[in-house]
Design an enzyme around this catalytic site. Structure first.
Site, PDB file in Angstrom:
ATOM      1  N   HIS A 114     116.447  62.638  48.009  1.00  0.00           N
ATOM      2  CA  HIS A 114     117.849  62.974  47.552  1.00  0.00           C
ATOM      3  C   HIS A 114     118.838  61.682  48.259  1.00  0.00           C
ATOM      4  O   HIS A 114     119.822  61.706  47.727  1.00  0.00           O
ATOM      5  CB  HIS A 114     118.151  64.344  47.758  1.00  0.00           C
ATOM      6  CG  HIS A 114     117.658  65.236  46.678  1.00  0.00           C
ATOM      7  ND1 HIS A 114     118.092  65.689  45.483  1.00  0.00           N
ATOM      8  CD2 HIS A 114     116.227  65.519  46.589  1.00  0.00           C
ATOM      9  CE1 HIS A 114     117.310  66.524  45.035  1.00  0.00           C
ATOM     10  NE2 HIS A 114     116.167  66.497  45.579  1.00  0.00           N
ATOM     11  N   ASP A 171     125.812  57.505  50.362  1.00  0.00           N
ATOM     12  CA  ASP A 171     125.670  58.703  49.707  1.00  0.00           C
ATOM     13  C   ASP A 171     124.431  58.372  48.606  1.00  0.00           C
ATOM     14  O   ASP A 171     124.313  57.429  47.983  1.00  0.00           O
ATOM     15  CB  ASP A 171     126.875  59.231  48.867  1.00  0.00           C
ATOM     16  CG  ASP A 171     126.810  60.695  48.861  1.00  0.00           C
ATOM     17  OD1 ASP A 171     125.795  61.267  48.815  1.00  0.00           O
ATOM     18  OD2 ASP A 171     128.058  61.065  48.836  1.00  0.00           O
TER      19      ASP A 171
HETATM   20  P1  ADQ Z   1     124.790  66.876  49.025  1.00  0.00           P
HETATM   21  O1  ADQ Z   1     125.111  66.082  50.013  1.00  0.00           O
HETATM   22  O2  ADQ Z   1     125.045  68.144  49.077  1.00  0.00           O
HETATM   23  O3  ADQ Z   1     123.413  66.369  48.219  1.00  0.00           O
HETATM   24  P2  ADQ Z   1     126.662  66.265  46.500  1.00  0.00           P
HETATM   25  O4  ADQ Z   1     125.736  65.347  45.489  1.00  0.00           O
HETATM   26  O5  ADQ Z   1     128.048  65.399  46.561  1.00  0.00           O
HETATM   27  O6  ADQ Z   1     126.104  66.363  47.834  1.00  0.00           O
HETATM   28  O7  ADQ Z   1     127.265  67.774  45.790  1.00  0.00           O
HETATM   29  C1  ADQ Z   1     126.271  68.864  45.809  1.00  0.00           C
HETATM   30  C2  ADQ Z   1     126.956  69.937  44.909  1.00  0.00           C
HETATM   31  O8  ADQ Z   1     127.852  70.591  46.031  1.00  0.00           O
HETATM   32  C3  ADQ Z   1     127.950  69.473  43.878  1.00  0.00           C
HETATM   33  O9  ADQ Z   1     127.547  70.206  42.758  1.00  0.00           O
HETATM   34  C4  ADQ Z   1     129.380  69.946  44.429  1.00  0.00           C
HETATM   35  O10 ADQ Z   1     130.270  70.328  43.159  1.00  0.00           O
HETATM   36  C5  ADQ Z   1     129.107  70.906  45.244  1.00  0.00           C
HETATM   37  N1  ADQ Z   1     129.899  70.611  46.413  1.00  0.00           N
HETATM   38  C6  ADQ Z   1     130.331  69.695  47.114  1.00  0.00           C
HETATM   39  N2  ADQ Z   1     131.583  69.796  47.924  1.00  0.00           N
HETATM   40  C7  ADQ Z   1     131.976  70.976  47.556  1.00  0.00           C
HETATM   41  C8  ADQ Z   1     133.179  71.811  47.847  1.00  0.00           C
HETATM   42  N3  ADQ Z   1     134.056  71.196  48.747  1.00  0.00           N
HETATM   43  N4  ADQ Z   1     133.312  72.942  47.340  1.00  0.00           N
HETATM   44  C9  ADQ Z   1     132.424  73.433  46.284  1.00  0.00           C
HETATM   45  N5  ADQ Z   1     131.414  72.761  45.961  1.00  0.00           N
HETATM   46  C10 ADQ Z   1     131.120  71.496  46.566  1.00  0.00           C
HETATM   47  C11 ADQ Z   1     122.442  65.520  48.275  1.00  0.00           C
HETATM   48  C12 ADQ Z   1     122.548  64.020  48.479  1.00  0.00           C
HETATM   49  C13 ADQ Z   1     123.500  63.465  47.480  1.00  0.00           C
HETATM   50  C14 ADQ Z   1     122.652  63.901  46.040  1.00  0.00           C
HETATM   51  C15 ADQ Z   1     122.246  65.362  46.064  1.00  0.00           C
HETATM   52  C16 ADQ Z   1     121.749  65.597  44.598  1.00  0.00           C
HETATM   53  O11 ADQ Z   1     123.333  63.771  49.795  1.00  0.00           O
HETATM   54  O12 ADQ Z   1     123.783  62.115  47.419  1.00  0.00           O
HETATM   55  O13 ADQ Z   1     123.922  63.545  44.831  1.00  0.00           O
HETATM   56  O14 ADQ Z   1     121.556  65.645  47.030  1.00  0.00           O
HETATM   57  O15 ADQ Z   1     120.318  64.666  44.743  1.00  0.00           O
END
Ligand code: ADQ
Length: 465
Positions: free
Chosen positions: A157, A365
């Site tokens: 991911h 990211d």
């Molecule tokens: P993450 O680093 O967790 O995931 P991301 O893809 O940005 O990051 O977000 C995942 C979920 O968390 C989203 O649905 C978002 O809405 C929620 N989220 C993030 N910040 C939030 C907040 N402040 N309050 C509430 N909800 C929040 C990892 C990788 C990413 C990749 C994903 C999926 O780091 O690059 O996109 O996996 O493969």
């Protein structure tokens, strides 16, 4: 049809009463696939115990959840240590934050082996196994040691780092050899795939065959880019819900005619919060017309409290935010609203609609689903503009965003100013372009593409000799 076994560090328990969309598209997409294939989702229970027992099983709305506990040492060395202090920073090009510690290495491979041993007795012939993310790279190699010839796929991911960075880890070759125990290895973008191929070709003398397969360590595997998508219908439904509309109205009332830019990120040093704040500071310094008329809402729930770098980064961000607010705030206006808590995705949908600009400016990211969620929430009537880092995987698909280099505060400031002043016509064009991209690749498409590619990979192929 063969059974699907999903393996990841954490499992997600389905909650049919989830009205807030708390589970996220990825969890929901995996649940649907598991239900269809009477599958099993296996991972860490989230519990730490001195003497963990064997895997615990329970039924969860159409499929099975299997979990194990970690010991305190596992938690320190595997989870907080190697996964989150070595692999996470290094794979995001943050060498300065990377811990190099033999104890962490050993803990990581030990826990990967424990996961494999706990799961092996429950895997049936013909099962399709899909392992997720950087915590469990070495899982398949352990299963193979126990004689498994299942089709096993791995999806990363997060980004895959350039070879020059990866080789700074003493265990780099062991890790990559671990990836060659899979039949299919998936990355978020072509750039990640190329970084992996580059390592394999130049560091371990591997071969890239004409059909795209890669050969090294005596095995031939498939590797490809499978960019993750959004459950577009689900997020649009959330953003159009009554609760989202209520939040949007609440925000408009509180804005009282001012404009708003929004950032929503886990509090993590990869997300570029400090750079974002510094660019905003310049904007306020260079364009005084924004004083009293513009604010930045930054929602940033803390994460990984057990990792020291996160505490240090949090203090730094608080310091910068406090300084900017102190410098520009007036008795009736504070430029940055900095909120250390998470909100349900339904609420976020409403806030995204209330925003004029969405700032998604990570330094690196894998994909960044917040970018896709912001884009999905925008309406035809009055769409907001997405300012998106070129270093997020999402930038390769969302060409309707204003793409920026977040390292350069002047570039980021110009992008903010441009987004704030963009005509309705251009905002609509950009929104349409992003909608089309989101439709082309939903989370269900991503899942189905990966699972079909895994089903179609030739059976474990050992090279001659
Ligand atoms: P993450 O680093 O967790 O995931 P991301 O893809 O940005 O990051 O977000 C995942 C979920 O968390 C989203 O649905 C978002 O809405 C929620 N989220 C993030 N910040 C939030 C907040 N402040 N309050 C509430 N909800 C929040 C990892 C990788 C990413 C990749 C994903 C999926 O780091 O690059 O996109 O996996 O493969």
């Amino acid at each position: 049809m063969s059974r699907l076994v999903v393996v990841s560090n954490r499992v997600s328990v389905p909650n049919p009463k989830d009205r807030e969309g708390a589970q996220g598209g990825l969890a929901v997409a995996m649940h649907a696939a598991l239900r269809r294939n009477s599958g099993v989702w296996f991972g860490w229970s989230g519990e730490v115990s001195e003497r963990p027992g064997p895997a615990a099983f329970r039924e969860a709305d159409g499929f099975t959840l299997a979990t194990i506990d970690l010991t305190p040492d596992d938690y320190d060395e595997y989870y907080n240590g190697y996964a989150n202090r070595s692999l996470w920073p290094l794979f995001h090009n943050r060498m300065g934050h990377t811990a190099y510690d033999r104890l962490y290495d050993r803990g990581y491979f030990r826990v990967n082996a424990r996961f494999a041993h706990a799961m092996a007795p429950h895997i049936r012939q013909g099962d399709l196994i899909w392992v997720h993310d950087y915590h469990l790279i070495a899982f398949a190699e352990e299963l193979r040691r126990m004689g498994s010839s299942h089709r096993i796929g791995f999806f990363l991911h997060i980004p895959f780092p350039p070879a020059d960075l990866l080789v700074t880890l003493s265990s780099h070759e062991t890790l990559v050899r671990g990836l060659f125990a899979y039949d299919l290895v998936g990355f978020q973008t072509d750039a990640d795939l190329r970084a992996f191929q580059d390592y394999v070709l130049n560091e371990v003398g591997g071969v890239l065959h004409r059909d795209g397969s890669l050969e090294a360590f005596g095995r031939t595997i498939r590797a490809g880019a499978f960019p993750i998508g959004l459950d577009l219908d689900e997020f649009r439904e959330l953003a159009a819900s009554r609760e989202a509309a209520r939040q949007e109205r609440r925000m408009h009332r509180s804005l009282a005619g001012r404009k708003m830019m929004i950032g929503v990120d886990r509090l993590d040093y990869t997300k570029g919060l400090e750079n974002r704040f510094l660019a905003f500071e310049r904007l306020l310094a260079d364009y005084p017309e924004h004083h009293g008329n513009l604010l930045l809402l930054q929602i940033a729930p803390p994460s990984r409290g057990g990792v020291p770098e996160y505490g240090a980064m949090r203090s730094e961000v608080e310091h910068v935010c406090g300084r900017i607010n102190g410098r520009f705030a007036d008795v009736d206006w504070v430029p940055i609203r900095y909120v250390n808590r998470g909100y349900p995705r339904r609420t976020l949908g409403g806030l995204f609609r209330a925003a004029h600009v969405g700032l998604v400016t990570p330094l690196k990211d894998g994909m960044n689903l917040v970018a896709k969620e912001f884009a999905a929430a925008q309406t035809e009537e009055d769409p907001g503009v997405l300012v998106l880092s070129r270093f997020a995987g999402a930038a390769r698909e969302l060409d309707g965003a204003v793409i920026v280099n977040p390292y350069d505060p002047a570039v980021l400031m110009d992008a903010m100013q441009r987004a704030l002043n963009m005509s309705l016509e251009e905002r609509r064009e950009r929104r349409d372009a992003m909608s089309a991209a989101l439709k082309r690749n939903t989370v269900a498409d991503w899942r189905d593409r990966f699972v079909s590619a895994l089903r179609e990979t030739p059976r474990t192929r050992l090279s001659e000799g």
